[in-house]
Scaffold this active site. Structure first.
Site, PDB file in Angstrom:
ATOM      1  CG  HIS A 248      38.732  49.315  27.687  1.00  0.00           C
ATOM      2  ND1 HIS A 248      37.764  48.918  28.878  1.00  0.00           N
ATOM      3  CD2 HIS A 248      38.702  50.444  27.423  1.00  0.00           C
ATOM      4  CE1 HIS A 248      36.833  50.216  28.892  1.00  0.00           C
ATOM      5  NE2 HIS A 248      37.446  51.105  28.222  1.00  0.00           N
TER       6      HIS A 248
ATOM      7  NE  ARG B 203      40.172  53.463  28.395  1.00  0.00           N
ATOM      8  CZ  ARG B 203      40.271  53.811  27.206  1.00  0.00           C
ATOM      9  NH1 ARG B 203      40.794  53.812  26.298  1.00  0.00           N
ATOM     10  NH2 ARG B 203      38.994  54.761  26.929  1.00  0.00           N
TER      11      ARG B 203
END
Length: 485
Positions: free
Chosen positions: A228, A275
């Site tokens: 992330h 992401r």
């Protein structure tokens, strides 16, 4: 001591709980919770749950295409279609069960936008959606008289038998016991603790993947690990607080060490790129600037709106000395999610009969090589329900009785050596983080194999430390072996 159940569910997150809710009330079900009930990745999910539900402008085709694009078209298209086309069914069901999503002033559901999505389709409860869903499911499960929940109970081993499966358990009082079942569902969550830094909770050690692997089930694409891009970067704790994708969805900017925006140099979607794209951009910009100082800035927005929209994020950042409404906050990528895992079919069944895997530990193929934001909770619901439905279709064929299985805890053996998990995490962080280092991976996999062979030698006490270390080492071994292929 031996106990018999129709179904054993390993894991008490959204996938495990929803499976139990969708199974018949006359089945005897055991849910295993490794730690306290509140400790699971589902509880940590912030952004929301994606789905096309009573939307005049969105469509399942749009949702499907966004999912395929984010996953670099490495997705299982059939599984993706199942996910997006059945989303409305499960969203409606959890609302019936009591889940409350945020609404607009006119009473309609508020839908937000996140990276990779072409439409506002993220249902949320402020920035604590996972907690809202999981706590509501848990409340419903606790009302089921046919379900037993064993908290602070670790599954030490599992084995296929002639009548189903057996699980070797160790409870909080250090008692060992065996539980047998006709059907087993692995819903054990992710693998975050294989890395030095992760957004995952302490339970995410890859136990389910390890159990399935040891029983001979197929593991697929375990090297599909998502990092992330916006984890809070305090450079101190192993568990990094996640700053949700939804913050960028509301307009936050990414800044480099000079407090300058940089995403325009890497992708036309800027901060709303998927992401993996954003994480790669940050790492490349880090190398370019020779700095790991990066920031997320949404301070130009109305402060009262930010406090209302992101109450948990605001509160947690304030505890760390940062005011989201007044200043940029430090971020850097860290391990977040697993797209690969125990390979399953459209009914969540593994390559072993009557063994199912749901949620993050499974590989349904819906995510491809990169998960689209807020598809994780949806996958947990859709495919755990499908697992329950498949079990129902087979109830008439289950054998009578249960085969007793013996396990050995090696009670008189020595404790595992110190430092195994620390060494493994360092190897993974150095060799397989965002942009893989194949040379480090080649060296690392040899050392990991040595450690794993030693753990499997049978000369150590089978306790929680042993189980968690073996899981972490096994997951690292599979990932690095894939990388080297």
């Amino acid at each position: 001591m031996s106990m018999n159940y129709d179904v054993i569910i390993a894991g008490c997150g959204a996938a495990g709980l929803y499976a139990a809710i969708n199974l018949p009330a006359d089945l005897k079900i055991l849910i295993l919770c490794k730690r306290e009930l509140s400790l699971c990745n589902s509880m940590l999910a912030q952004g929301g749950i994606a789905g096309v539900y009573n939307s005049p402008s969105d469509s399942i085709q749009f949702h499907q295409n966004d999912t395929l694009v984010a996953g670099s078209f490495k997705n299982n298209v059939e599984a993706v279609h199942t996910l997006v086309s059945e989303a409305a069914r499960d969203l409606e069901r959890i609302i019936e069960l009591g889940v409350e999503f945020d609404k607009n002033s006119d009473g309609s559901y508020h839908r937000t936008l996140e990276g990779g999505h072409s439409h506002h389709r993220i249902f949320h409860r402020a920035d604590s959606t996972g907690k809202e869903i999981t706590a509501t499911l848990l409340e419903n499960v606790r009302q089921l008289s046919n379900v037993t929940i064993m908290e602070n109970t670790i599954m030490c081993a599992s084995r296929k038998t002639s009548t189903g499966y057996s699980a070797f358990l160790k409870d909080a009082d250090n008692n060992y016991m065996t539980a047998n079942c006709h059907f087993m569902i692995l819903a054990t969550g992710g693998i975050g603790r294989v890395y030095q830094f992760t957004t995952n909770s302490a339970i995410a050690t890859g136990d389910g993947v390890t159990f399935a692997y040891e029983m001979g089930a197929k593991i697929k694409n375990l090297s599909y690990v998502q990092f992330h891009p916006t984890a809070f970067n305090n450079r101190a704790t192993r568990e990094c607080f996640l700053i949700s994708e939804a913050v960028r969805g509301e307009g936050a900017y990414l800044l480099n060490c000079h407090k300058e925006r940089f995403m325009h140099n890497y992708d036309k979607r800027l901060e709303l790129a998927p992401r993996d794209v954003v994480s790669h951009a940050i790492v490349l910009e880090s190398r370019k600037q020779n700095s790991t100082d990066f920031y997320l800035d949404i301070s130009y927005k109305d402060s009262e709106f930010l406090k209302s929209r992101f109450p948990m994020i605001y509160r947690n950042l304030m505890e760390q000395g940062y005011d989201l409404t007044k200043e940029p906050v430090p971020i850097f990528p860290c391990q977040h999610y697993l797209m690969g895992g125990i390979d399953v079919d459209q009914n969540s069944e593994t390559t072993l009969p009557n063994l199912y895997a749901c949620g993050e530990c499974s590989h349904t193929g819906v995510h491809g090589s990169n998960r689209l934001a807020s598809n994780s909770l949806l996958e947990a619901l859709v495919f755990s329900r499908r697992a329950a439905e498949n079990i129902i279709s087979r109830l008439e064929s289950v054998p009578d009785g249960f085969e007793d299985t013996e396990f050995d805890a090696h009670i008189d053996a020595e404790h595992i050596p110190a430092g195994i998990r620390t060494e493994t995490r360092k190897i993974m962080q150095n060799s397989y983080f965002v942009i893989p280092d194949k040379k480090a991976a080649a060296e690392g996999v040899n050392r990991i194999e040595e450690i794993r062979n030693d753990l499997l030698s049978g000369k150590y006490l089978v306790d929680a430390d042993y189980v968690l270390a073996k899981s972490i080492v096994t997951v690292a071994y599979i990932i690095l072996s894939e990388v080297m292929q």
